[in-house]
Design a protein around this motif. Structure first.
Motif, PDB file in Angstrom:
ATOM      1  N   UNK A  55       0.824  -1.199   0.000  1.00 16.45           N
ATOM      2  CA  UNK A  55       0.000   0.000   0.000  1.00 16.45           C
ATOM      3  C   UNK A  55       0.861   1.253   0.000  1.00 16.45           C
ATOM      4  N   UNK A  56       0.379   2.267  -0.678  1.00 18.22           N
ATOM      5  CA  UNK A  56       1.055   3.559  -0.754  1.00 18.22           C
ATOM      6  C   UNK A  56      -0.009   4.637  -0.709  1.00 18.22           C
ATOM      7  N   UNK A  57       0.175   5.615   0.162  1.00 13.22           N
ATOM      8  CA  UNK A  57      -0.828   6.674   0.250  1.00 13.22           C
ATOM      9  C   UNK A  57      -0.173   8.023   0.534  1.00 13.22           C
ATOM     10  N   UNK A  58      -0.779   9.068   0.007  1.00 11.71           N
ATOM     11  CA  UNK A  58      -0.277  10.427   0.230  1.00 11.71           C
ATOM     12  C   UNK A  58      -1.410  11.320   0.696  1.00 11.71           C
ATOM     13  N   UNK A  59      -1.078  12.250   1.578  1.00 14.15           N
ATOM     14  CA  UNK A  59      -2.068  13.146   2.180  1.00 14.15           C
ATOM     15  C   UNK A  59      -1.587  14.587   2.068  1.00 14.15           C
ATOM     16  N   UNK A  60      -2.512  15.505   2.053  1.00 13.20           N
ATOM     17  CA  UNK A  60      -2.172  16.901   2.175  1.00 13.20           C
ATOM     18  C   UNK A  60      -1.734  17.545   0.877  1.00 13.20           C
ATOM     19  N   UNK A  61      -0.876  18.556   0.989  1.00 17.33           N
ATOM     20  CA  UNK A  61      -0.505  19.375  -0.163  1.00 17.33           C
ATOM     21  C   UNK A  61       1.001  19.398  -0.333  1.00 17.33           C
ATOM     22  N   UNK A  62       1.408  19.790  -1.534  1.00 12.92           N
ATOM     23  CA  UNK A  62       2.831  19.794  -1.857  1.00 12.92           C
ATOM     24  C   UNK A  62       3.424  21.190  -2.005  1.00 12.92           C
ATOM     25  N   UNK A  63       2.589  22.212  -2.030  1.00 13.64           N
ATOM     26  CA  UNK A  63       3.105  23.574  -2.198  1.00 13.64           C
ATOM     27  C   UNK A  63       2.110  24.591  -1.656  1.00 13.64           C
ATOM     28  N   UNK A  64       2.504  25.850  -1.691  1.00 12.79           N
ATOM     29  CA  UNK A  64       1.666  26.919  -1.152  1.00 12.79           C
ATOM     30  C   UNK A  64       0.388  27.113  -1.941  1.00 12.79           C
ATOM     31  N   UNK A  68      -2.274  19.023  -4.562  1.00 16.01           N
ATOM     32  CA  UNK A  68      -2.219  17.842  -3.683  1.00 16.01           C
ATOM     33  C   UNK A  68      -0.886  17.116  -3.768  1.00 16.01           C
ATOM     34  N   UNK A  69      -0.456  16.637  -2.626  1.00 14.70           N
ATOM     35  CA  UNK A  69       0.671  15.709  -2.573  1.00 14.70           C
ATOM     36  C   UNK A  69       0.164  14.366  -3.050  1.00 14.70           C
ATOM     37  N   UNK A  70       0.834  13.773  -4.025  1.00 18.14           N
ATOM     38  CA  UNK A  70       0.402  12.498  -4.589  1.00 18.14           C
ATOM     39  C   UNK A  70       1.468  11.437  -4.365  1.00 18.14           C
ATOM     40  N   UNK A  71       1.126  10.213  -4.679  1.00 18.65           N
ATOM     41  CA  UNK A  71       2.100   9.132  -4.540  1.00 18.65           C
ATOM     42  C   UNK A  71       3.215   9.245  -5.577  1.00 18.65           C
ATOM     43  N   UNK A  72       3.052  10.120  -6.567  1.00 21.59           N
ATOM     44  CA  UNK A  72       4.090  10.366  -7.564  1.00 21.59           C
ATOM     45  C   UNK A  72       4.806  11.689  -7.383  1.00 21.59           C
ATOM     46  N   UNK A  73       4.517  12.408  -6.285  1.00 19.69           N
ATOM     47  CA  UNK A  73       5.185  13.689  -6.031  1.00 19.69           C
ATOM     48  C   UNK A  73       6.638  13.458  -5.636  1.00 19.69           C
ATOM     49  N   UNK A 249      10.063   9.546  -4.777  1.00 18.56           N
ATOM     50  CA  UNK A 249       8.640   9.582  -4.457  1.00 18.56           C
ATOM     51  C   UNK A 249       8.345   8.473  -3.452  1.00 18.56           C
ATOM     52  N   UNK A 250       7.219   8.551  -2.801  1.00 19.37           N
ATOM     53  CA  UNK A 250       6.854   7.493  -1.870  1.00 19.37           C
ATOM     54  C   UNK A 250       6.697   6.163  -2.598  1.00 19.37           C
ATOM     55  N   UNK A 251       6.166   6.201  -3.810  1.00 20.49           N
ATOM     56  CA  UNK A 251       6.008   4.956  -4.580  1.00 20.49           C
ATOM     57  C   UNK A 251       7.352   4.371  -4.966  1.00 20.49           C
ATOM     58  N   UNK A 252       8.267   5.227  -5.420  1.00 21.70           N
ATOM     59  CA  UNK A 252       9.587   4.747  -5.817  1.00 21.70           C
ATOM     60  C   UNK A 252      10.358   4.190  -4.633  1.00 21.70           C
ATOM     61  N   UNK A 253      10.448   4.962  -3.561  1.00 17.24           N
ATOM     62  CA  UNK A 253      11.271   4.544  -2.431  1.00 17.24           C
ATOM     63  C   UNK A 253      10.704   3.300  -1.758  1.00 17.24           C
ATOM     64  N   UNK A 254       9.394   3.108  -1.839  1.00 11.28           N
ATOM     65  CA  UNK A 254       8.805   1.884  -1.299  1.00 11.28           C
ATOM     66  C   UNK A 254       9.345   0.663  -2.039  1.00 11.28           C
ATOM     67  N   UNK A 255       9.540   0.779  -3.342  1.00  6.26           N
ATOM     68  CA  UNK A 255      10.095  -0.335  -4.115  1.00  6.26           C
ATOM     69  C   UNK A 255      11.530  -0.630  -3.679  1.00  6.26           C
ATOM     70  N   UNK A 256      12.307   0.426  -3.413  1.00  2.40           N
ATOM     71  CA  UNK A 256      13.684   0.231  -2.951  1.00  2.40           C
ATOM     72  C   UNK A 256      13.703  -0.398  -1.570  1.00  2.40           C
ATOM     73  N   UNK A 257      12.805   0.033  -0.696  1.00  2.00           N
ATOM     74  CA  UNK A 257      12.736  -0.540   0.645  1.00  2.00           C
ATOM     75  C   UNK A 257      12.392  -2.024   0.598  1.00  2.00           C
ATOM     76  N   UNK A 258      11.464  -2.391  -0.276  1.00  5.61           N
ATOM     77  CA  UNK A 258      11.090  -3.791  -0.423  1.00  5.61           C
ATOM     78  C   UNK A 258      12.276  -4.617  -0.914  1.00  5.61           C
TER      79      UNK A 258
END
Length: 380
Positions: A55-64, A68-73, A249-258
């Motif tokens: 699972x991968x999830x993103x919350x909130x915002x990425x800039x002023x 939205x902050x996304x799983x590909x941000x 990104x959260x999606x990319x780094x999750x793959x490296x962690x796995x």
């Protein structure tokens, strides 16, 4: 109101069981509550089970602007970079291309101080009067026992120096990571960015990860918020720095962690060695870097591993790595049993105070030495 992207699910955590659904729901609620309680503007969380991203999830915002902050941000990896670089060093050692206990000096064609002060690497010329640089090995770099401060620019006079005999104790140092990078690049002719791309990033589909800034990152990029809630633009890093220049990104780094928790690319022998840790940690807390040894009862039950901190807790052995700067808070915690991890990236440093609770909800009680990692927090 929090804005987030939908879950990206490879397989429901723990194979769709009722426990998995409950864990996901609880973690989702806790992430939202954490942002409200800390005022953090952006947060991303990934879960790994049985060595697979589930699972991968993103919350909130990425800039002023409120995008939205996304799983590909693209977010700043900070010192999580050191864990990736450490894994590369271990693979090189397993392949026989790098000897962890051979001095880095042996890799270089010329004495280290003769290279002078190189802005892209380090102030090696400052070491001309201290021959202990000849003793520093890759293992000492990866276990933060070189004797260097975190960075030379943090020294009162801005000069690089060795504070204690290399290999004798833990003292966090990004400067040490830069020395190993220098040894690999000058001694083995290796381009660290190309090596990471070829070994990990490209094969794992990590298309938005690099240790150097790329123009295409700007299409979905996270700026950051500091402790006072002020926003700062994302730094476009123009040089590869193994100590912490990775964008991901959260999606990319999750793959490296796995990949890392599976111990891919390592022989069975090295798979056993990787999470073990080799240097006991003797300070009460991690920072400031040059703290004296603490009494035995105040030391964490943890060791320095190869680019990570290792521990053994209620669920057995595990390892973790944090990443932090004025506007960034990251953590990666992995347990060997079940090859389970949680990865948290935030573009708001205020989110960091919620990490122990979020990790506990995701993985249960782990044994991560939080009083050593986050001594300023009153609850863990």
């Amino acid at each position: 109101m929090l804005r987030h992207t939908p879950w990206t699910v490879a397989a429901f955590f723990l194979a769709g069981s009722a426990m998995a659904q409950e864990t996901s729901t609880t973690l989702d609620r806790a992430a939202r509550e954490a942002m409200e309680q800390t005022s953090a503007r952006g947060l991303a969380v990934a879960m790994i089970d049985k060595g697979q991203v589930v699972s991968v999830r993103a919350y909130g915002v990425r800039n002023a602007k409120g995008d939205p902050l996304t799983t590909g941000t693209v977010m700043y990896g900070a010192s999580v970079t050191k864990a990736v670089f450490g894994y590369l060093a271990v693979q090189l050692a397993a392949e026989g291309r790098l000897q962890l206990d051979q001095p880095i000096a042996d890799l270089l064609p010329d004495p280290l101080p003769s290279y002078g002060n190189l802005d892209a690497y380090g102030n090696w010329g400052d070491l001309a009067s201290d021959d202990r640089w000849r003793l520093i090995t890759p293992r000492m770099v990866l276990t933060h026992s070189t004797g260097f401060a975190n960075f030379a620019f943090l020294e009162p006079d801005g000069r690089l120096r060795i504070h204690f005999d290399p290999g004798t104790r833990y003292a966090y140092s990004g400067e040490g990571m830069m020395l190993l990078q220098f040894g690999l690049e000058r001694g083995l002719g290796m381009n660290i960015e190309e090596e990471l791309q070829q070994r990990y990033f490209q094969p794992l589909g990590m298309t938005r990860t690099s240790l150097m800034w790329r123009a295409d990152f700007a299409t979905d990029l996270a700026d950051g918020w500091d402790a006072e809630g002020n926003i700062q633009p994302h730094d476009e890093r123009s040089r590869v720095r193994a100590a912490g220049s990775m964008d991901t990104t959260i999606s990319d780094m999750a793959q490296m962690a796995a990949y890392m928790v599976r111990a891919d690319g390592l022989s069975p022998e090295w798979r056993q060695l990787y999470p073990g840790g080799t240097l006991p940690i003797t300070t009460k807390q991690q920072f400031p870097t040059m703290l004296p040894d603490a009494p035995e009862a105040e030391r964490p039950q943890a060791k320095a591993g190869w680019g990570v901190i290792t521990f053994s807790g209620p669920q057995g052995p595990g390892w973790y790595k944090g990443g932090h700067n004025d506007t960034t808070a990251n953590t990666l915690v992995c347990l060997q049993e079940g090859q389970r991890c949680v990865l948290i990236l935030s573009n708001d440093v205020r989110a960091e105070s919620a990490f122990p609770k979020l990790v506990r909800i995701a993985l249960g009680e782990t044994g991560v030495p939080y009083p050593w990692e986050y001594p300023e927090l009153s609850e863990y």
